[in-house]
Design an enzyme around this catalytic site. Structure first.
Site, PDB file in Angstrom:
ATOM      1  N   ILE A 165       0.832  -1.209   0.000  1.00 38.84           N
ATOM      2  CA  ILE A 165       0.000   0.000   0.000  1.00 38.84           C
ATOM      3  C   ILE A 165       0.870   1.264   0.000  1.00 38.84           C
ATOM      4  O   ILE A 165       0.590   2.228  -0.722  1.00 38.84           O
ATOM      5  CB  ILE A 165      -0.938  -0.020   1.226  1.00 38.84           C
ATOM      6  CG1 ILE A 165      -1.927  -1.204   1.116  1.00 38.84           C
ATOM      7  CG2 ILE A 165      -1.690   1.296   1.363  1.00 38.84           C
ATOM      8  CD1 ILE A 165      -2.737  -1.471   2.378  1.00 38.84           C
ATOM      9  N   TYR A 186      -3.187  -6.520  17.220  1.00 42.19           N
ATOM     10  CA  TYR A 186      -3.076  -5.651  16.027  1.00 42.19           C
ATOM     11  C   TYR A 186      -4.348  -4.828  15.862  1.00 42.19           C
ATOM     12  O   TYR A 186      -4.288  -3.622  15.615  1.00 42.19           O
ATOM     13  CB  TYR A 186      -2.820  -6.541  14.812  1.00 42.19           C
ATOM     14  CG  TYR A 186      -2.925  -5.856  13.465  1.00 42.19           C
ATOM     15  CD1 TYR A 186      -1.861  -5.129  12.946  1.00 42.19           C
ATOM     16  CD2 TYR A 186      -4.092  -5.965  12.707  1.00 42.19           C
ATOM     17  CE1 TYR A 186      -1.955  -4.518  11.697  1.00 42.19           C
ATOM     18  CE2 TYR A 186      -4.192  -5.361  11.464  1.00 42.19           C
ATOM     19  CZ  TYR A 186      -3.126  -4.638  10.965  1.00 42.19           C
ATOM     20  OH  TYR A 186      -3.231  -4.033   9.729  1.00 42.19           O
ATOM     21  N   LYS A 213      -4.823  -0.733  15.775  1.00 43.26           N
ATOM     22  CA  LYS A 213      -5.419  -0.008  14.654  1.00 43.26           C
ATOM     23  C   LYS A 213      -6.655   0.782  15.110  1.00 43.26           C
ATOM     24  O   LYS A 213      -7.015   1.786  14.485  1.00 43.26           O
ATOM     25  CB  LYS A 213      -5.774  -0.979  13.524  1.00 43.26           C
ATOM     26  CG  LYS A 213      -4.530  -1.563  12.840  1.00 43.26           C
ATOM     27  CD  LYS A 213      -3.728  -0.472  12.144  1.00 43.26           C
ATOM     28  CE  LYS A 213      -2.502  -0.993  11.431  1.00 43.26           C
ATOM     29  NZ  LYS A 213      -1.759   0.043  10.695  1.00 43.26           N
ATOM     30  N   THR A 220      -1.287  -7.830  -0.535  1.00 42.38           N
ATOM     31  CA  THR A 220       0.114  -7.409  -0.346  1.00 42.38           C
ATOM     32  C   THR A 220       0.831  -8.552   0.384  1.00 42.38           C
ATOM     33  O   THR A 220       0.176  -9.483   0.877  1.00 42.38           O
ATOM     34  CB  THR A 220       0.201  -6.152   0.541  1.00 42.38           C
ATOM     35  OG1 THR A 220      -0.192  -6.517   1.874  1.00 42.38           O
ATOM     36  CG2 THR A 220      -0.672  -5.014   0.037  1.00 42.38           C
TER      37      THR A 220
HETATM   38  N1  NAP Z   1      -2.781  -5.432   3.255  1.00 40.28           N
HETATM   39  C1  NAP Z   1      -3.917  -5.359   3.940  1.00 40.28           C
HETATM   40  O1  NAP Z   1      -4.871  -6.129   3.695  1.00 40.28           O
HETATM   41  C2  NAP Z   1      -4.080  -4.315   5.007  1.00 40.28           C
HETATM   42  C3  NAP Z   1      -5.345  -4.149   5.554  1.00 40.28           C
HETATM   43  C4  NAP Z   1      -5.530  -3.184   6.544  1.00 40.28           C
HETATM   44  C5  NAP Z   1      -4.479  -2.400   6.956  1.00 40.28           C
HETATM   45  N2  NAP Z   1      -3.244  -2.586   6.409  1.00 40.28           N
HETATM   46  C6  NAP Z   1      -2.166  -1.702   6.873  1.00 40.28           C
HETATM   47  O2  NAP Z   1      -1.553  -1.098   5.762  1.00 40.28           O
HETATM   48  C7  NAP Z   1      -0.194  -0.822   6.050  1.00 40.28           C
HETATM   49  C8  NAP Z   1       0.676  -1.360   4.926  1.00 40.28           C
HETATM   50  O3  NAP Z   1       0.492  -2.741   4.818  1.00 40.28           O
HETATM   51  P1  NAP Z   1       0.845  -3.528   3.482  1.00 40.28           P
HETATM   52  O4  NAP Z   1      -0.164  -4.605   3.386  1.00 40.28           O
HETATM   53  O5  NAP Z   1       1.064  -2.605   2.369  1.00 40.28           O
HETATM   54  O6  NAP Z   1       2.242  -4.199   3.918  1.00 40.28           O
HETATM   55  P2  NAP Z   1       3.448  -4.756   3.023  1.00 40.28           P
HETATM   56  O7  NAP Z   1       3.039  -4.969   1.613  1.00 40.28           O
HETATM   57  O8  NAP Z   1       4.005  -5.913   3.777  1.00 40.28           O
HETATM   58  O9  NAP Z   1       4.505  -3.558   3.022  1.00 40.28           O
HETATM   59  C9  NAP Z   1       5.008  -3.109   4.228  1.00 40.28           C
HETATM   60  C10 NAP Z   1       5.993  -1.992   3.951  1.00 40.28           C
HETATM   61  O10 NAP Z   1       6.388  -1.418   5.194  1.00 40.28           O
HETATM   62  C11 NAP Z   1       7.791  -1.594   5.403  1.00 40.28           C
HETATM   63  N3  NAP Z   1       7.946  -1.830   6.835  1.00 40.28           N
HETATM   64  C12 NAP Z   1       7.608  -2.917   7.567  1.00 40.28           C
HETATM   65  N4  NAP Z   1       7.891  -2.723   8.862  1.00 40.28           N
HETATM   66  C13 NAP Z   1       8.410  -1.464   8.953  1.00 40.28           C
HETATM   67  C14 NAP Z   1       8.892  -0.684  10.034  1.00 40.28           C
HETATM   68  N5  NAP Z   1       8.933  -1.133  11.285  1.00 40.28           N
HETATM   69  N6  NAP Z   1       9.348   0.563   9.754  1.00 40.28           N
HETATM   70  C15 NAP Z   1       9.328   1.042   8.502  1.00 40.28           C
HETATM   71  N7  NAP Z   1       8.903   0.350   7.444  1.00 40.28           N
HETATM   72  C16 NAP Z   1       8.435  -0.896   7.674  1.00 40.28           C
HETATM   73  C17 NAP Z   1       8.208  -2.719   4.454  1.00 40.28           C
HETATM   74  O11 NAP Z   1       9.541  -2.643   3.972  1.00 40.28           O
HETATM   75  P3  NAP Z   1      10.820  -3.208   4.810  1.00 40.28           P
HETATM   76  O12 NAP Z   1      10.642  -4.667   4.934  1.00 40.28           O
HETATM   77  O13 NAP Z   1      12.009  -2.801   3.983  1.00 40.28           O
HETATM   78  O14 NAP Z   1      10.789  -2.485   6.115  1.00 40.28           O
HETATM   79  C18 NAP Z   1       7.258  -2.452   3.282  1.00 40.28           C
HETATM   80  O15 NAP Z   1       7.739  -1.391   2.481  1.00 40.28           O
HETATM   81  C19 NAP Z   1       0.089  -1.418   7.427  1.00 40.28           C
HETATM   82  O16 NAP Z   1      -0.010  -0.405   8.398  1.00 40.28           O
HETATM   83  C20 NAP Z   1      -1.044  -2.412   7.620  1.00 40.28           C
HETATM   84  O17 NAP Z   1      -1.355  -2.585   8.973  1.00 40.28           O
HETATM   85  C21 NAP Z   1      -3.019  -3.523   5.447  1.00 40.28           C
END
Ligand code: NAP
Length: 281
Positions: A48, A186, A190, A221
Site C-alpha cells: 500500500i 493488532y 489499529k 500485499t
Molecule cells: N494489506 C492489507 O490487507 C491491510 C489491511 C488493513 C491495513 N493494512 C495496513 O496497511 C499498512 C501497509 O500494509 P501492506 O499490506 O502494504 O504491507 P506490506 O506490503 O508488507 O509492506 C510493508 C511496507 O512497510 C515496510 N515496513 C515494515 N515494517 C516497517 C517498520 N517497522 N518501519 C518502517 N517500514 C516498515 C516494508 O519494507 P521493509 O521490509 O524494507 O521495512 C514495506 O515497504 C500497514 O499499516 C497495515 O497494517 C493492510
C-alpha cells in the site's frame, strides 16, 4: 514555485531540491493536485505504501520513500525514478528514534520542507488472540503502529507548521470494525489509530494541519497473505459482505492523494474505509 523552509531561512534551495526541480518531469513538478508539495511516507517500498508513493508523485509531489531495508529503498526509488517521478529514499525503521531523526533530516536536506506525512508502516508479529499476546508482542505492535506515527509527526511538525498548512494520513484497518480474532492486539493498535486521528485533528486544526485516516479492507500485499490464503474468510467475505474481489494497493492510493490535496481542505478527523463494502452506517 516550490518554496522551502530552507529557502526562506537561507535564501536558496538545497542543492538536491534544485536538481529535482530542474530534472523531474513537468508532470511531477508543475502540474497535478499535489504540485510542489513534499511528502514523507513511511513503509513505502512495497504494498500500500509503495502505491501511495507512486500516486502522490504522479500527482506532482516530491516524495521521500522509506522502510527498514536499504535494498528495498533502493529498488523502490529506482522503480519510481524510472517512471520520471520526483522521488528519493532513505532507510527508516519507524520504531527506532535514530532512524526517525535521519528520515526527517534527509527530507529537509533533499527537499527543504515537508507538507505531507503518510504513516503506512505497520506490523503484526503474531497471528493469535489478544490475550495470547506476550508483553513483547504488545510492545512491538504499540510502538510501531501507534507511538511511531505520533513521534515522527512531532519531529516534523515545526517544518509543516512553517509552510502554513499540512496534511497527515494515518493507516488503520477494517479489523477495527470487524475484529478478526486471529489479529487481536493488532486490531487494538489499529483502533488506537482512529483515536489518534481524532485527537490530532483537533490538536492541529489551529495550525491548519489536517489529519485523516485510511481504513483498508483486505488488500493483496505480502502483509495480508495469511488472510488471503484463508478460504473460510474468503467465503465469508463473499457471502456476508458481497465482496467481488480482493483489493489492490492502488485502490488505496487515490484516496490518500485526494485527502492530501486542496480539494480536501475542509476534511479533517475522518476515517474512510476502502474495502469493496462498508461496515459503517
Ligand atoms: N494489506 C492489507 O490487507 C491491510 C489491511 C488493513 C491495513 N493494512 C495496513 O496497511 C499498512 C501497509 O500494509 P501492506 O499490506 O502494504 O504491507 P506490506 O506490503 O508488507 O509492506 C510493508 C511496507 O512497510 C515496510 N515496513 C515494515 N515494517 C516497517 C517498520 N517497522 N518501519 C518502517 N517500514 C516498515 C516494508 O519494507 P521493509 O521490509 O524494507 O521495512 C514495506 O515497504 C500497514 O499499516 C497495515 O497494517 C493492510
Amino acid at each position: 514555485m516550490f518554496k522551502s523552509v530552507a529557502q526562506v531561512k537561507r535564501g536558496s534551495l538545497p542543492l538536491v531540491a534544485s536538481l529535482l526541480l530542474r530534472s523531474s518531469s513537468s508532470r511531477a513538478n508543475n502540474k497535478g493536485i499535489l504540485a510542489n508539495k513534499v511528502a514523507v511516507i513511511t513503509g513505502s517500498t512495497d504494498g500500500i505504501g509503495f502505491a501511495i508513493a507512486r500516486r502522490l508523485a504522479q500527482d506532482g509531489a516530491h516524495v521521500v520513500v522509506s522502510s527498514r531495508k536499504q535494498q528495498n529503498v533502493d529498488r523502490a526509488v529506482a522503480a519510481l525514478q524510472g517512471e520520471k517521478l520526483s522521488v528519493m529514499g532513505t532507510v527508516c525503521h519507524v520504531g527506532k528514534a535514530e532512524d526517525q531523526e535521519r528520515l526527517v533530516a534527509k527530507a529537509l536536506e533533499h527537499c527543504g520542507a515537508v507538507d505531507i506525512l503518510v504513516c503506512v508502516a505497520g506490523v503484526n508479529p503474531l497471528v493469535g488472540s489478544t490475550l495470547g499476546s506476550s508483553e513483547q508482542v504488545w510492545d512491538k505492535i504499540l510502538s510501531v503502529n501507534v507511538k511511531a506515527p505520533a513521534l515522527l509527526l512531532s519531529q516534523l511538525l515545526p517544518y509543516m507548521e512553517s509552510r502554513g498548512e499540512g496534511s497527515v494520513v494515518l493507516i488503520s484497518s477494517i479489523g477495527v470494525y470487524l475484529p478478526e480474532p486471529k489479529l487481536g492486539a493488532y486490531n487494538v493498535s489499529k483502533t488506537a489509530i482512529l483515536g489518534l486521528t481524532k485527537t490530532l485533528s483537533m490538536e492541529l486544526a489551529p495550525k491548519n494541519i489536517r489529519v485523516n485516516c485510511l481504513v483498508p479492507g483486505l488488500i493483496d500485499t505480502p502483509f495480508s497473505q495469511v488472510l488471503i490464503k484463508d478460504q473460510d474468510l474468503q467465503q465469508t467475505m463473499k457471502t456476508a459482505y458481497k465482496i467481488q474481489r480482493i483489493g489492490r494497493p492502488e485502490d488505496c492510493a487515490g484516496l490518500v492523494s485526494f485527502l492530501c490535496s486542496p480539494d480536501a481542505s475542509y476534511i479533517t478527523g475522518e476515517n474512510i474505509v476502502v474495502a469493496g463494502f462498508s461496515p459503517c452506517l
